[in-house]
Design a protein around this motif. Structure first.
Motif, PDB file in Angstrom:
ATOM      1  N   ILE A  13       1.236  12.415  -4.476  1.00 21.40           N
ATOM      2  CA  ILE A  13       1.785  11.487  -3.500  1.00 21.40           C
ATOM      3  C   ILE A  13       3.302  11.599  -3.570  1.00 21.40           C
ATOM      4  O   ILE A  13       3.920  11.244  -4.579  1.00 21.40           O
ATOM      5  CB  ILE A  13       1.324  10.051  -3.769  1.00 21.40           C
ATOM      6  CG1 ILE A  13      -0.210   9.995  -3.766  1.00 21.40           C
ATOM      7  CG2 ILE A  13       1.892   9.092  -2.732  1.00 21.40           C
ATOM      8  CD1 ILE A  13      -0.769   8.663  -4.214  1.00 21.40           C
ATOM      9  N   ALA A  14       3.883  12.102  -2.507  1.00 19.42           N
ATOM     10  CA  ALA A  14       5.333  12.293  -2.460  1.00 19.42           C
ATOM     11  C   ALA A  14       6.035  10.956  -2.275  1.00 19.42           C
ATOM     12  O   ALA A  14       5.409   9.929  -2.011  1.00 19.42           O
ATOM     13  CB  ALA A  14       5.677  13.241  -1.317  1.00 19.42           C
ATOM     14  N   ALA A  15       7.346  10.978  -2.406  1.00 20.06           N
ATOM     15  CA  ALA A  15       8.135   9.750  -2.305  1.00 20.06           C
ATOM     16  C   ALA A  15       7.970   9.079  -0.951  1.00 20.06           C
ATOM     17  O   ALA A  15       8.098   7.853  -0.838  1.00 20.06           O
ATOM     18  CB  ALA A  15       9.607  10.058  -2.575  1.00 20.06           C
ATOM     19  N   ASN A  16       7.656   9.851   0.081  1.00 18.02           N
ATOM     20  CA  ASN A  16       7.462   9.279   1.412  1.00 18.02           C
ATOM     21  C   ASN A  16       6.026   8.842   1.673  1.00 18.02           C
ATOM     22  O   ASN A  16       5.683   8.437   2.786  1.00 18.02           O
ATOM     23  CB  ASN A  16       7.898  10.278   2.493  1.00 18.02           C
ATOM     24  CG  ASN A  16       7.052  11.550   2.496  1.00 18.02           C
ATOM     25  OD1 ASN A  16       6.122  11.699   1.694  1.00 18.02           O
ATOM     26  ND2 ASN A  16       7.373  12.467   3.392  1.00 18.02           N
ATOM     27  N   ALA A  73       0.860  -1.182   0.000  1.00 19.28           N
ATOM     28  CA  ALA A  73       0.000   0.000   0.000  1.00 19.28           C
ATOM     29  C   ALA A  73       0.900   1.237   0.000  1.00 19.28           C
ATOM     30  O   ALA A  73       1.667   1.461   0.937  1.00 19.28           O
ATOM     31  CB  ALA A  73      -0.902  -0.004   1.219  1.00 19.28           C
ATOM     32  N   ILE A  74       0.810   2.021  -1.064  1.00 18.79           N
ATOM     33  CA  ILE A  74       1.661   3.201  -1.209  1.00 18.79           C
ATOM     34  C   ILE A  74       1.054   4.399  -0.486  1.00 18.79           C
ATOM     35  O   ILE A  74       1.742   5.150   0.200  1.00 18.79           O
ATOM     36  CB  ILE A  74       1.869   3.547  -2.693  1.00 18.79           C
ATOM     37  CG1 ILE A  74       2.460   2.350  -3.448  1.00 18.79           C
ATOM     38  CG2 ILE A  74       2.752   4.781  -2.851  1.00 18.79           C
ATOM     39  CD1 ILE A  74       3.832   1.940  -2.996  1.00 18.79           C
ATOM     40  N   SER A  95     -13.005  -0.214   2.440  1.00 18.75           N
ATOM     41  CA  SER A  95     -12.316  -0.738   3.608  1.00 18.75           C
ATOM     42  C   SER A  95     -11.566   0.418   4.254  1.00 18.75           C
ATOM     43  O   SER A  95     -11.623   1.562   3.788  1.00 18.75           O
ATOM     44  CB  SER A  95     -11.360  -1.869   3.214  1.00 18.75           C
ATOM     45  OG  SER A  95     -10.329  -1.376   2.380  1.00 18.75           O
ATOM     46  N   GLU A  96     -10.864   0.132   5.338  1.00 18.78           N
ATOM     47  CA  GLU A  96     -10.141   1.176   6.041  1.00 18.78           C
ATOM     48  C   GLU A  96      -9.121   1.849   5.124  1.00 18.78           C
ATOM     49  O   GLU A  96      -8.375   1.198   4.404  1.00 18.78           O
ATOM     50  CB  GLU A  96      -9.415   0.568   7.246  1.00 18.78           C
ATOM     51  CG  GLU A  96      -8.700   1.583   8.113  1.00 18.78           C
ATOM     52  CD  GLU A  96      -8.008   0.940   9.298  1.00 18.78           C
ATOM     53  OE1 GLU A  96      -7.391   1.674  10.092  1.00 18.78           O
ATOM     54  OE2 GLU A  96      -8.091  -0.306   9.427  1.00 18.78           O
ATOM     55  N   ASN A  97      -9.150   3.191   5.121  1.00 17.68           N
ATOM     56  CA  ASN A  97      -8.190   4.011   4.387  1.00 17.68           C
ATOM     57  C   ASN A  97      -8.439   4.058   2.886  1.00 17.68           C
ATOM     58  O   ASN A  97      -7.603   4.545   2.132  1.00 17.68           O
ATOM     59  CB  ASN A  97      -6.748   3.544   4.654  1.00 17.68           C
ATOM     60  CG  ASN A  97      -5.754   4.700   4.592  1.00 17.68           C
ATOM     61  OD1 ASN A  97      -6.116   5.852   4.850  1.00 17.68           O
ATOM     62  ND2 ASN A  97      -4.513   4.408   4.259  1.00 17.68           N
ATOM     63  N   ASP A  98      -9.564   3.482   2.423  1.00 20.14           N
ATOM     64  CA  ASP A  98      -9.888   3.606   0.999  1.00 20.14           C
ATOM     65  C   ASP A  98     -10.235   5.043   0.658  1.00 20.14           C
ATOM     66  O   ASP A  98     -10.710   5.792   1.513  1.00 20.14           O
ATOM     67  CB  ASP A  98     -11.083   2.715   0.643  1.00 20.14           C
ATOM     68  CG  ASP A  98     -10.664   1.323   0.213  1.00 20.14           C
ATOM     69  OD1 ASP A  98      -9.480   1.136  -0.102  1.00 20.14           O
ATOM     70  OD2 ASP A  98     -11.503   0.428   0.191  1.00 20.14           O
ATOM     71  N   ASP A  99      -9.992   5.406  -0.611  1.00 18.86           N
ATOM     72  CA  ASP A  99      -9.385   4.603  -1.674  1.00 18.86           C
ATOM     73  C   ASP A  99      -7.869   4.644  -1.560  1.00 18.86           C
ATOM     74  O   ASP A  99      -7.302   5.572  -0.995  1.00 18.86           O
ATOM     75  CB  ASP A  99      -9.836   5.101  -3.043  1.00 18.86           C
ATOM     76  CG  ASP A  99     -11.187   4.517  -3.434  1.00 18.86           C
ATOM     77  OD1 ASP A  99     -11.408   3.330  -3.219  1.00 18.86           O
ATOM     78  OD2 ASP A  99     -12.042   5.274  -3.945  1.00 18.86           O
ATOM     79  N   GLN A 100      -7.205   3.629  -2.187  1.00 16.01           N
ATOM     80  CA  GLN A 100      -5.777   3.503  -2.002  1.00 16.01           C
ATOM     81  C   GLN A 100      -5.036   3.258  -3.317  1.00 16.01           C
ATOM     82  O   GLN A 100      -5.610   2.785  -4.291  1.00 16.01           O
ATOM     83  CB  GLN A 100      -5.476   2.337  -1.064  1.00 16.01           C
ATOM     84  CG  GLN A 100      -6.083   2.501   0.328  1.00 16.01           C
ATOM     85  CD  GLN A 100      -5.598   1.442   1.297  1.00 16.01           C
ATOM     86  OE1 GLN A 100      -4.387   1.323   1.529  1.00 16.01           O
ATOM     87  NE2 GLN A 100      -6.507   0.681   1.863  1.00 16.01           N
ATOM     88  N   LEU A 101      -3.749   3.619  -3.288  1.00 13.33           N
ATOM     89  CA  LEU A 101      -2.801   3.303  -4.355  1.00 13.33           C
ATOM     90  C   LEU A 101      -1.935   2.146  -3.878  1.00 13.33           C
ATOM     91  O   LEU A 101      -1.372   2.210  -2.777  1.00 13.33           O
ATOM     92  CB  LEU A 101      -1.928   4.505  -4.681  1.00 13.33           C
ATOM     93  CG  LEU A 101      -0.720   4.257  -5.594  1.00 13.33           C
ATOM     94  CD1 LEU A 101      -1.157   3.925  -7.016  1.00 13.33           C
ATOM     95  CD2 LEU A 101       0.225   5.466  -5.583  1.00 13.33           C
ATOM     96  N   TYR A 102      -1.844   1.081  -4.694  1.00 16.71           N
ATOM     97  CA  TYR A 102      -1.061  -0.090  -4.363  1.00 16.71           C
ATOM     98  C   TYR A 102      -0.001  -0.360  -5.430  1.00 16.71           C
ATOM     99  O   TYR A 102      -0.160   0.046  -6.585  1.00 16.71           O
ATOM    100  CB  TYR A 102      -1.949  -1.346  -4.306  1.00 16.71           C
ATOM    101  CG  TYR A 102      -2.952  -1.396  -3.184  1.00 16.71           C
ATOM    102  CD1 TYR A 102      -2.639  -1.971  -1.956  1.00 16.71           C
ATOM    103  CD2 TYR A 102      -4.251  -0.907  -3.378  1.00 16.71           C
ATOM    104  CE1 TYR A 102      -3.578  -2.061  -0.938  1.00 16.71           C
ATOM    105  CE2 TYR A 102      -5.193  -0.984  -2.357  1.00 16.71           C
ATOM    106  CZ  TYR A 102      -4.858  -1.562  -1.140  1.00 16.71           C
ATOM    107  OH  TYR A 102      -5.800  -1.647  -0.139  1.00 16.71           O
ATOM    108  N   ARG A 103       1.019  -1.106  -5.031  1.00 13.56           N
ATOM    109  CA  ARG A 103       1.973  -1.666  -5.957  1.00 13.56           C
ATOM    110  C   ARG A 103       1.862  -3.196  -5.862  1.00 13.56           C
ATOM    111  O   ARG A 103       1.860  -3.759  -4.780  1.00 13.56           O
ATOM    112  CB  ARG A 103       3.407  -1.232  -5.632  1.00 13.56           C
ATOM    113  CG  ARG A 103       4.464  -1.868  -6.550  1.00 13.56           C
ATOM    114  CD  ARG A 103       5.807  -1.179  -6.420  1.00 13.56           C
ATOM    115  NE  ARG A 103       6.217  -1.046  -5.031  1.00 13.56           N
ATOM    116  CZ  ARG A 103       7.108  -0.145  -4.604  1.00 13.56           C
ATOM    117  NH1 ARG A 103       7.652   0.700  -5.460  1.00 13.56           N
ATOM    118  NH2 ARG A 103       7.457  -0.092  -3.335  1.00 13.56           N
ATOM    119  N   LEU A 104       1.784  -3.834  -7.016  1.00 16.96           N
ATOM    120  CA  LEU A 104       1.682  -5.291  -7.038  1.00 16.96           C
ATOM    121  C   LEU A 104       3.018  -5.950  -6.687  1.00 16.96           C
ATOM    122  O   LEU A 104       4.080  -5.449  -7.055  1.00 16.96           O
ATOM    123  CB  LEU A 104       1.268  -5.783  -8.433  1.00 16.96           C
ATOM    124  CG  LEU A 104      -0.220  -5.834  -8.778  1.00 16.96           C
ATOM    125  CD1 LEU A 104      -0.384  -6.364 -10.197  1.00 16.96           C
ATOM    126  CD2 LEU A 104      -0.996  -6.717  -7.804  1.00 16.96           C
TER     127      LEU A 104
END
Length: 337
Positions: free
Chosen positions: A63-66, A33-34, A325-334
C-alpha cells in the motif's frame, strides 16, 4: 520457484459460521480507511508511509503512501495448502529491511497429500518476493490451529507461534514444536521459548514484558505474560483454571465470552487485541488488567499494528467466516475521520 495460486473452495464451507457482519458506517469509533480490496490479509508491516501486508492467497499487499494497493506475488518453494485457515500467514520485515529487503514468512503448504507449516526468509526484488532460505519446515499441522504469528523484539530476535495442529497433547510434548512459542537463535535455529499453547496468534512487548494471545477451546481465550521456559497449561488447564507448574493468563474473557484473539499491539500502556469472533478491537489496560474499550462495527479483525503514533488494523471478512461490507477487506487507522 513459481507463483502458486491459493484455492478458495475450502474457505466457503465455513461460511455457515459467520460472525457479526461488518457495518463500518455504524462503528463506535472514528477511523480512517487507508486502503481496501485486500485479499484475506494477515500481518501488517509499515515502513515510513508504506505498508506491506501478507495475504492468505499468497501475495503481499503493498500500500503506497497515496493508498494505491498492489498485490505483489510471492514465490514459495512449496504449494500453499487448501486446508481451512491455511495459506500465507505470518509476515514480518527484517530489522534492516531498508537495506537488505529481507523478510520472514510463515505459510501452510502441501506435500505428499498432507499439510505442514514452514518458516522461511524472503527477499523483495522488482515488485515480487522470493523464498531464499528455509528456517523450519515439516511442522505438523491439522485442518486448523496453525498458529502463524511472526514478530521481532526490540533486540532484533525473531519469535514464532505454532498451533497444536488440533492434537492437544503435542502442546505438552517438548519433543514437538507444536503448541509452542519459538525463538530463533544466533545459529539460525529455532528453540522452544514456551509451551502449553493451543493456538497462539499474537505477540507484543511492553517495557520488556512479552504478551501473547491465544484461542481457547470454545471460550476461555487468553492473554498471557510469556516467560522463557514456562508452561501455559493446554490441554490440562485453560482460562482461570490453575495447576502447579502451569501459568494462568494475565487476562481471560472467561467461559461466557469468545474473542478468538489474533494480532496484538501495545501503545501507551494499553494492549490492543484484534478479535475475530469478538468482531472488535478489545483494549486492555496493562496496569489494571481491565478491558477499557471495545471498538466495533468492522466485523472480523485479524491484526493490529502500532507505529509509535497511530494504531492500524485490518479486517478479515473475506476469509469465509465473515460477512464482507463494501471494499472489504480493509486497512484502517484508529481515531481519524
Amino acid at each position: 520457484m513459481k507463483k502458486l495460486l491459493f484455492p478458495f473452495l475450502s474457505l466457503m464451507v465455513l461460511a455457515g459460521c459467520n460472525d457479526a457482519p461488518a457495518n463500518p458506517k455504524e462503528a463506535n469509533v472514528a477511523t480512517e480507511a487507508i486502503a481496501g480490496g485486500l485479499e484475506i490479509p494477515w500481518s501488517i508491516n509499515k515502513v515510513n508511509d508504506e505498508f506491506y501486508i501478507s495475504e492468505r492467497t499468497g501475495t503481499v499487499a503493498h500500500i503506497a503512501a497515496n493508498g494505491q494497493v498492489t498485490h505483489q506475488p510471492v514465490n514459495f518453494s512449496d504449494p500453499l495448502s487448501s486446508a481451512a485457515e491455511a495459506g500465507f500467514l505470518g509476515f514480518v520485515l527484517a530489522a534492516n529491511f531498508a537495506d537488505s529487503k529481507q523478510a520472514y514468512g510463515y505459510y501452510v503448504y502441501e506435500q505428499g497429500g498432507r499439510s505442514f507449516n514452514k518458516i522461511a526468509r524472503f527477499v523483495q526484488a522488482d515488485g515480487s518476493w522470493n523464498e531464499t532460505d528455509v528456517l523450519l519446515a515439516g511442522i505438523p499441522t491439522g485442518n486448523v490451529h496453525h498458529g502463524g504469528r511472526l514478530e521481532i523484539d526490540e533486540n532484533g530476535v525473531l519469535f514464532a507461534t505454532i498451533g497444536d495442529a488440533s492434537e492437544p497433547e503435542l502442546a505438552q510434548d517438548l519433543g514437538s514444536v507444536n503448541g509452542k512459542i519459538l525463538r530463533l537463535n544466533e545459529s539460525d535455529e529455532f528453540e522452544i521459548y514456551s509451551h502449553g499453547h493451543r493456538n497462539p496468534q499474537g505477540i507484543a512487548w511492553a517495557d520488556g514484558t512479552m504478551y501473547a494471545s491465544e484461542h481457547g477451546q470454545s471460550a476461555n481465550d487468553e492473554i498471557n505474560i510469556i516467560e522463557e521456559g514456562n508452561n501455559y497449561g493446554w490441554p490440562v488447564i485453560e482460562g482461570d483454571a490453575a495447576e502447579d507448574g502451569m501459568e494462568t493468563p494475565f487476562y481471560t474473557p472467561g467461559a461466557d465470552d469468545t474473542w478468538a484473539p489474533s494480532g496484538i499491539a501495545v501503545k501507551d500502556g494499553l494492549l490492543y487485541v484484534a478479535a475475530l469472533r469478538g468482531t472488535a478491537i478489545k483494549v486492555i489496560d496493562l496496569e489494571t488488567g481491565e478491558v477499557t474499550d471495545s471498538f466495533e462495527g468492522f466485523g472480523r479483525v485479524r491484526d493490529v499494528f502500532v507505529d509509535g503514533e497511530d494504531v492500524y488494523f485490518i479486517t478479515n471478512n473475506t476469509d469465509g467466516r465473515g460477512t464482507p461490507s463494501e471494499n472489504d477487506d480493509q486497512l484502517y487507522r484508529l481515531g481519524n475521520e
